[in-house]
Design a protein around this motif. Sequence first.
Motif, mmCIF file in Angstrom:
data_model
loop_
_atom_site.group_PDB
_atom_site.id
_atom_site.type_symbol
_atom_site.label_atom_id
_atom_site.label_comp_id
_atom_site.label_asym_id
_atom_site.label_seq_id
_atom_site.Cartn_x
_atom_site.Cartn_y
_atom_site.Cartn_z
ATOM 1 N N TYR A 124 0.903 -1.142 0.092
ATOM 2 C CA TYR A 124 0.048 0.057 -0.074
ATOM 3 C C TYR A 124 0.872 1.432 -0.127
ATOM 4 O O TYR A 124 0.471 2.430 0.053
ATOM 5 N N GLU A 133 -5.395 7.970 9.431
ATOM 6 C CA GLU A 133 -6.026 6.809 8.663
ATOM 7 C C GLU A 133 -5.072 5.455 8.617
ATOM 8 O O GLU A 133 -3.848 5.588 9.064
ATOM 9 N N PHE A 135 -4.670 1.537 6.604
ATOM 10 C CA PHE A 135 -4.763 0.929 5.526
ATOM 11 C C PHE A 135 -5.924 -0.192 5.585
ATOM 12 O O PHE A 135 -5.975 -0.974 6.623
ATOM 13 N N THR A 136 -6.839 -0.057 4.826
ATOM 14 C CA THR A 136 -7.974 -1.064 4.684
ATOM 15 C C THR A 136 -7.766 -2.101 3.659
ATOM 16 O O THR A 136 -7.008 -1.899 2.590
ATOM 17 N N SER A 138 -9.516 -2.354 1.156
ATOM 18 C CA SER A 138 -9.885 -1.710 -0.207
ATOM 19 C C SER A 138 -8.838 -0.367 -0.433
ATOM 20 O O SER A 138 -9.198 0.352 -1.372
ATOM 21 N N SER A 139 -7.814 -0.257 0.382
ATOM 22 C CA SER A 139 -6.888 0.748 0.035
ATOM 23 C C SER A 139 -6.359 0.472 -1.221
ATOM 24 O O SER A 139 -5.860 -0.521 -1.754
#
Length: 335
Positions: A124, A133, A135-136, A138-139
């Motif tokens: 990512y 924030e 990292f998810t 969907s990042s």
Amino acid sequence: MVTGGAGFIGSHFVRHWRGTHPGDRVIVVDALTYAGNTANLDDVRDHIVFEKASIEDAAEMERILRTHRVDVVVNFAAESHNSYALLEPGRFFRTNVMGTQALLEAARRVRIERFHHVSTCEVYGDLALDATELFTESSPYRPRTPYNASKAGADHAVRAYHHTFGLPITISNCANNYGSHQFPEKVIPAFATSALNGKPLTLYAQTENRREWIHVLDHCRAIEAVVERGQVGRTYHVGTGDEASIEQIADLVLDELGLPAALKTIVADRPGHDRRYVLDWRTLRDELGWRPQVRFAEGLRQTVRWYADHRDWWEPLLDRAPVDEGRWGDRQRSR
């Protein structure tokens, strides 16, 4: 079948799976490059089948899968040393991208029941040190180094084989691992072994850069949960929220060994040194009920004590490291 099973995380996973699934037959595949070590499997050698092979060889992977009637593949096999990737980037793309594709093709032909691919938070890119924030799953992918990019390419190949060919896959992206049996090139064993030998602990100039840390056994338990209960086609983040800077790690290692802070020394940063990675791992927690069990400070101290007690394991490996981390000057960068 566990690929990369003679390496650090792979060998821990083999031992863990043997302990929790004693009725399963485990096939360990490893090319035994410099970081592969069959001594990591000594305590389970009589309970596994070992095949020396590279995942880049699709025909050999297919032979092994068919011969041993494999139904699940867990793919740890990868070149994973960020600094080494700056010197030999082609090697990383060959193993991590093309090797993963070859393994996927073999798995597709054999029609295995599950292909689990072990990835990294580093695909990512990085976060600012003061970012709020996380990292998810969907990042967007924004890799910044050859190693990061090669792992990102592998992830894309895994998803492509699922969407195009219907291969039943899962992926896990994990925080930085630590624990026993980790090759001395990585920061925690590098600090521990250097300190035990009375040598300086080399810290990159950006000493406040941070990583999220997970004990290798917590990681193994997470992969077990994904393989057993994860949804096909899904990606799961494996994190802890435990962050530490390079200087904090050095201080913990020196404190555990009762050594002075004067052993810390600053060296030039490697090119493309990422600042920070942190994963949002709520999906793994909420969907599969997994939580980390080992807190970082205590786990690190246990790890340092393991290296202190097992010189016979790590001393023979010191000369096999491909990179001198203290020499990111013109000579090393121009190799």
